[in-house]
Scaffold this motif. Structure first.
Motif, mmCIF file in Angstrom:
data_model
loop_
_atom_site.group_PDB
_atom_site.id
_atom_site.type_symbol
_atom_site.label_atom_id
_atom_site.label_comp_id
_atom_site.label_asym_id
_atom_site.label_seq_id
_atom_site.Cartn_x
_atom_site.Cartn_y
_atom_site.Cartn_z
ATOM 1 N N ARG A 10 -22.316 -8.945 -15.778
ATOM 2 C CA ARG A 10 -21.324 -8.788 -16.849
ATOM 3 C C ARG A 10 -20.429 -7.588 -16.566
ATOM 4 N NH1 ARG A 10 -24.444 -7.939 -21.875
ATOM 5 N NH2 ARG A 10 -24.819 -10.180 -21.676
ATOM 6 N N LYS A 69 -14.724 -0.385 -21.595
ATOM 7 C CA LYS A 69 -14.721 -1.190 -20.373
ATOM 8 C C LYS A 69 -14.156 -0.471 -19.151
ATOM 9 C CE LYS A 69 -14.631 -5.454 -23.044
ATOM 10 N NZ LYS A 69 -13.928 -6.693 -23.439
ATOM 11 N N HIS A 78 -19.177 -15.053 -14.432
ATOM 12 C CA HIS A 78 -18.584 -13.715 -14.496
ATOM 13 C C HIS A 78 -18.494 -13.186 -15.922
ATOM 14 C CE1 HIS A 78 -16.353 -13.561 -10.347
ATOM 15 N NE2 HIS A 78 -17.655 -13.386 -10.255
ATOM 16 N N TYR A 96 -14.958 -8.510 -19.519
ATOM 17 C CA TYR A 96 -15.960 -9.463 -19.995
ATOM 18 C C TYR A 96 -15.722 -9.755 -21.471
ATOM 19 C CZ TYR A 96 -18.184 -5.189 -21.779
ATOM 20 O OH TYR A 96 -18.420 -4.002 -22.412
ATOM 21 N N GLN A 130 -16.099 -0.759 -15.848
ATOM 22 C CA GLN A 130 -16.260 -2.062 -15.214
ATOM 23 C C GLN A 130 -16.259 -1.972 -13.698
ATOM 24 O OE1 GLN A 130 -16.978 -4.458 -17.108
ATOM 25 N NE2 GLN A 130 -16.876 -6.278 -15.834
ATOM 26 N N LYS A 182 -10.577 -15.028 -23.094
ATOM 27 C CA LYS A 182 -10.561 -14.482 -21.746
ATOM 28 C C LYS A 182 -10.366 -12.976 -21.812
ATOM 29 C CE LYS A 182 -8.776 -18.670 -19.504
ATOM 30 N NZ LYS A 182 -7.757 -19.235 -18.595
ATOM 31 N N ASP A 183 -10.940 -12.278 -20.843
ATOM 32 C CA ASP A 183 -10.830 -10.826 -20.789
ATOM 33 C C ASP A 183 -10.850 -10.390 -19.330
ATOM 34 O OD1 ASP A 183 -12.073 -7.917 -20.838
ATOM 35 O OD2 ASP A 183 -11.373 -8.297 -22.887
ATOM 36 N N LYS A 184 -10.129 -9.345 -19.008
ATOM 37 C CA LYS A 184 -10.093 -8.883 -17.623
ATOM 38 C C LYS A 184 -11.436 -8.297 -17.190
ATOM 39 C CE LYS A 184 -8.168 -4.401 -19.056
ATOM 40 N NZ LYS A 184 -7.018 -3.467 -18.944
ATOM 41 N N ASP A 209 -16.210 -13.528 -18.089
ATOM 42 C CA ASP A 209 -14.883 -13.115 -18.534
ATOM 43 C C ASP A 209 -14.116 -14.269 -19.186
ATOM 44 O OD1 ASP A 209 -14.440 -14.588 -16.229
ATOM 45 O OD2 ASP A 209 -13.436 -12.980 -15.131
#
Length: 742
Positions: free
Chosen positions: A633, A556, A297, A324, A559, A320-322, A299
Motif C-alpha cells: 500500500r 502520504k 497497488h 493509495y 509514499q 483513484k489516488d496517486k 491506488d
C-alpha cells in the motif's frame, strides 16, 4: 475531649493527604490494573430509540446480565437476559441482537486465532420463549443471524453452514474448504490484519441469499512458528502469510441461494489481474449486492452493484489516488439506495452523497480538516452525524450537518476526545469524553443541541486515585521540524528545575495515518512515562510527517520511502529539543513498538550523533519481511521499488550503531515475525556491534500474559536507567551525601 479528637482527625487527614500526594507510581501499580478505567460494556441502542442495553457482570455472584435502560431517565427498565436463569450455560461475556431484537446470540467461550478472529461456543436465546439453541457442538466462527431471525450462518473448518433454528437442520453451503488451501466466507490472515474484518459473508434483506468471498491460498507461501509450550517437544504453527511481492490468495465472489440450494460464482464486467475484495455488503434492495474491488497497488478502488436477479453488474464509483485509497466501513445506504461515502479526493477525508447509480449529489463536508468517524443518517431530519478534528487535530468533536451540507452544529461541548453512540431514532447520543486531564465520562446528550441531559458514568474515583500520586501535566505544543509544525507532547518531572539539564526519552509510533499526540486520557504507557518523569526524565512524543489527521499530502509524503522522512523528523526534533537549556543533549533516547520499533532502530543508527540509546519492541527490520497488503500500500512491491525497501530498512544500517540498543520480540508473533529480530541480530553480530536483546517465548505481537508485561517494562526501565540515568544516580548520591553532612 471532642475538640482534641477533632484536631487529631484533621491532623491525620492532613498527614495522609500529604503522604498520598507524594506516592510514586510503580510498575506494579501500572500492571496490576490499579489505573483501569470503568466503561459501558457492549452498549447497544434498541430499535425503539428510547432504550439501550448494556452487558453487566456481578463479580460477587459471577452473573452476567443484559440490562435495558431508559434513555430519558437512565433508570434500569429490566434485565433482558441473566446467566443465572440459564441452566445450560455457566455464563456469557458478549452478545449480539437479531435485527428484530427478539433473539440474541450469547458468546460463552472463545479461543483467539489471530488478532480479530475467534473460534467460539455460541447460543441463540429466544427472549419470548426463553428457549436456548446451541449454534454448534463445534467451535465455530462469526455466527450471524439472518435478518428474519429464522436461521444462523457460521464458518467451520473453512466452510460455510446455515442452521435452521426451528428444525435444527444444518445445511453446508460449501464443501471444498481445506486448511491452508481454501477458505469460504472467513478472511485469510492478511485480509483480517490489514482490511480489518473476519466475516467475509453477508445475508441479503430477504434472508434467502448469502454472498461470500472465497480465498484460494494454495499458492501463498507458508510461514511457520515454533510453539515451545511446556511439553518435551515443541509444536509448530503453520499458516499462509504473503510477504511483500509474494503471491496473495486468489479471491472470488460467490452466491448461495437457499431456496434453490444453488451455489454460483458472481463476476463483474471488468477483468482484474491481481486484485482484492476488501468489502461486500447487501444494499436495501434484496437482490442488489455492493462489492468493492481494489487493484494490488491499492491506488484504485471500484464500487460495484451486482443484481443477483439479472446477474448484471454496474460500476457506480471509481476512486483513484496517486498514492493509495483507504478502505473504510463508512459506506451507508439510505432508504432510496443512494449512499454515503467518505473520501480524501479533495485532500482531506470528507463525506459525500451519491445517487444509487454513482452520480455525485453533493460533497457534504468541506474544509482543511478531517472527518474521523461517520455515525449515521437521520432520515426524519435529513441530518448526518459525524466526528472530526475541526477543533484541532489532537481533539475530536461530534457534529451534525444536513445532507445538503448546511446547518452544521458542534454537538460536543468539552475540548478533548469525544465519541458518540446514537440512539436508533437519533434523539439522543451517549457521549464519551476524555482529555489529558479528565478520565472518560459517559453522558446522555440531546442530539439537536448537544446539551447534556444526564451523567451516566464517570471515573471520578480514578481521577482522585491518580491525584494521590506524583504526576506532571502533559504539555501539548507544536515544534517546527523540517518546515512543518508537528504536534508534540512533553512530560517534565514534578519538581522540574529549568536551571538543570535532564535526560530526554522520546516515544513515537509514526506509522502512516497514525496519531500518538492526542488530547485523551492516559493509556497504560502514560503512567509509565509519569513514573519515568518522577525519576528525573523528560519524556516527549512528536508526530512527524506521515502521521494522520492533517490532510492527505502530510500523510502520504512518505509514499514509497517508509522510514525516510519520519526518521528525519525524529532526528531533527531530538536536535531541537536537545538545544533547550533544560535538556541534556548527550542523554537522549528513543523507543517504539512495531512500526515504532522500526523507527527507533533507524533513529539510533542514522542519528548516531543524536541518540544515545534506543529500545525496539517487535520491530520490522526490513519491509521485505512484512505482509503484502500493508507494505505494498505504501511501498508497491520490492520488485518495483527495491531501493525504497533497502535504503530505509534498519537492518541495512547496523554498521552505524554507536549507542546502546535493546531489541525485544515475542517468539509467537504471527504479525511481525521473529524473523525480523533474528535477521537484525545476525547483521549486528556480523558488524561486530554489541547490543542487548530479549525474546519472550510463545508471546505474540502484544507480548502479554501472566507476568510478561511487568517483566518487559522492568527490563526496559532498567535499560533506560543504565544508559540514560548515570548522572541521575550521581545526583541522588550527592543529595544523600549532603543530607548526611547536614
Amino acid at each position: 475531649m471532642k475538640l482534641r479528637h477533632f484536631i487529631a482527625i484533621i491532623g491525620f487527614l492532613t498527614t495522609s493527604l500529604i503522604y498520598c500526594q507524594n506516592q510514586q507510581i510503580t510498575l506494579e501499580d501500572i500492571w496490576s490494573g490499579a489505573f483501569r478505567t470503568e466503561g459501558m460494556q457492549a452498549l447497544h441502542s434498541m430499535k425503539n430509540g428510547k432504550q439501550y442495553s448494556v452487558l453487566n457482570f456481578n463479580r460477587t455472584t459471577r452473573t452476567a446480565t443484559i440490562d435495558i435502560y431508559d434513555y430519558k431517565t437512565l433508570e434500569k427498565v429490566k434485565t433482558l437476559v441473566s446467566s443465572a436463569d440459564i441452566a445450560e450455560i455457566q455464563g456469557f461475556f458478549d452478545y449480539t441482537f437479531s435485527d428484530d431484537e427478539l433473539q440474541v446470540i450469547l458468546t460463552t467461550n472463545e479461543v483467539p486465532v489471530f488478532r480479530r478472529s475467534r473460534l467460539g461456543e455460541y447460543y441463540v436465546y429466544n427472549i419470548a420463549s426463553k428457549k436456548l439453541t446451541k449454534v454448534s457442538d463445534d467451535l465455530v466462527q462469526e455466527p450471524t443471524l439472518s435478518p428474519d431471525g429464522t436461521k444462523i450462518a457460521y464458518g467451520f473448518e473453512n466452510n460455510l453452514y446455515v442452521k435452521d433454528l426451528s428444525s435444527g437442520k444444518v445445511m453446508a453451503l460449501t464443501s471444498d474448504g481445506e486448511k491452508n488451501k481454501i477458505i469460504n466466507g472467513i478472511t485469510d490472515w492478511v485480509y483480517e490484519e490489514e482490511f480489518a474484518f473476519v466475516r467475509a459473508f453477508d445475508w441479503n434483506a430477504d434472508s434467502n441469499q448469502i454472498a461470500f468471498i472465497r480465498f484460494d491460498e494454495t499458492e501463498v507461501p507458508e510461514f511457520s512458528m515454533d510453539v515451545f509450550g511446556s511439553g518435551l517437544y515443541q509444536t509448530q504453527q503453520v499458516f499462509k502469510y504473503p510477504k511483500a511481492g509474494e503471491a496473495n490468495s486468489k479471491v472470488s465472489l460467490h452466491l448461495y441461494d437457499l431456496n434453490s440450494e444453488k451455489l454460483q460464482e458472481l463476476k463483474v464486467d471488468k477483468a482484474y489481474a491481481d486484485f482484492y475484495i476488501p468489502r461486500l455488503e447487501w444494499t436495501n434492495e434484496a437482490n442488489v449486492l455492493s462489492v468493492q474491488y481494489m487493484n494490488r497497488h491499492q491506488d484504485e478502488l471500484d464500487l460495484w452493484m451486482i443484481d443477483t436477479k439479472t446477474m448484471t453488474s454496474d460500476l457506480v464509483l471509481e476512486e483513484k489516488d496517486k498514492a493509495y485509497v483507504d478502505v473504510t466501513f463508512n459506506l451507508t445506504f439510505l432508504e432510496d439506495n443512494s449512499f454515503i461515502w467518505t473520501s480524501e479526493k479533495d485532500g482531506y477525508n470528507h463525506i459525500y452523497h451519491y445517487a444509487k447509480d454513482g452520480k455525485l449529489i453533493n460533497q457534504v463536508t468541506k474544509g482543511n480538516w478531517e472527518v474521523t468517524n461517520y455515525y449515521g443518517f437521520n432520515e426524519k431530519t435529513n441530518s448526518i452525524y459525524y466526528q472530526s478534528v475541526e477543533n484541532g487535530s489532537i481533539n475530536r468533536d461530534i457534529y451534525s450537518i444536513k445532507l445538503n451540507g448546511k446547518n452544521k452544529k458542534r454537538l460536543s461541548k468539552t475540548e478533548g476526545t469525544n465519541s458518540a453512540s446514537f440512539s436508533a431514532d437519533f434523539t439522543y447520543f451517549i457521549n464519551t469524553h476524555s482529555s489529558a486531564t479528565s478520565p472518560p465520562e459517559y453522558t446522555l446528550n440531546n442530539s439537536k443541541s448537544g446539551e447534556v441531559v444526564k451523567s451516566i458514568k464517570d471515573n471520578d474515583r480514578l481521577a482522585q486515585k491518580v491525584g494521590d500520586f506524583v504526576t506532571s501535566k502533559k504539555e501539548f505544543s507544536t515544534i517546527n521540524v523540517n518546515g512543518n509544525d508537528l504536534n508534540m507532547w512533553m512530560i517534565k518531572p514534578a519538581n522540574f528545575d529549568a536551571t538543570k539539564a535532564y535526560p530526554l526519552f522520546m516515544y513515537q509510533y509514526s506509522g502512516p495515518g497514525s496519531q500518538q499526540v492526542a488530547n485523551r486520557w492516559n493509556g497504560t504507557n502514560d503512567y509509565w512515562y509519569q513514573m519515568l518523569a518522577q525519576q528525573g526524565y523528560i519524556v516527549a512524543c512528536v508526530d512527524g510527517r506521515g502521521t494522520g489527521f492533517k490532510g492527505a499530502d502530510f500523510k502520504k509524503v512518505t509514499q514509497n520511502e517508509l522510514g525516510k522522512y519520519e526518521v528525519e523528523d525524529q532526528i531533527e526534533a531530538a536536535k531541537k529539543l536537545g538545544a533547550l537549556p533544560y535538556v541534556d543533549a548527550t542523554r537522549i533516547g528513543i523507543w517504539g513498538w512495531s512500526y515504532g520499533g522500526f523507527m527507533s532502530s533507524n533513529a539510533l543508527f542514522k542519528g548516531n550523533d543524536v541518540f544515545k540509546m534506543a529500545i525496539a519492541v517487535a520491530p520490522v527490520t526490513s519491509w521485505r519481511f512484512y505482509d503484502s497488503i500493508y507494505t505494498e500500500r505504501y511501498m508497491t512491491t520490492p520488485q518495483e521499488n527495491p531501493s525504497g525497501y533497502d535504503e530505509n530498512s534498519p537492518i541495512n544500517h547496523v554498521g552505524k550503531l554507536e549507542g546502546d540498543f535493546l531489541l525485544i520480540h515475542g517468539s509467537g508473533d504471527d504479525n511481525v515475525h521473529l524473523q525480523n529480530t533474528m535477521r537484525m541480530v545476525e547483521a549486528l553480530i556480523q558488524a561486530d556491534k554489541q547490543f542487548e536483546w530479549m525474546i519472550y517465548p510463545d508471546k505474540n505481537h502484544g507480548i502479554y500474559g501472566g507476568n510478561t508485561r511487568l517483566h518487559l517494562y522492568k527490563k526496559m526501565t532498567n535499560f533506560i536507567n543504565k544508559t540514560l540515568g548515570d548522572k541521575l544516580e550521581k545526583n541522588k548520591e550527592e543529595k544523600e551525601a549532603s543530607k548526611i553532612k547536614g
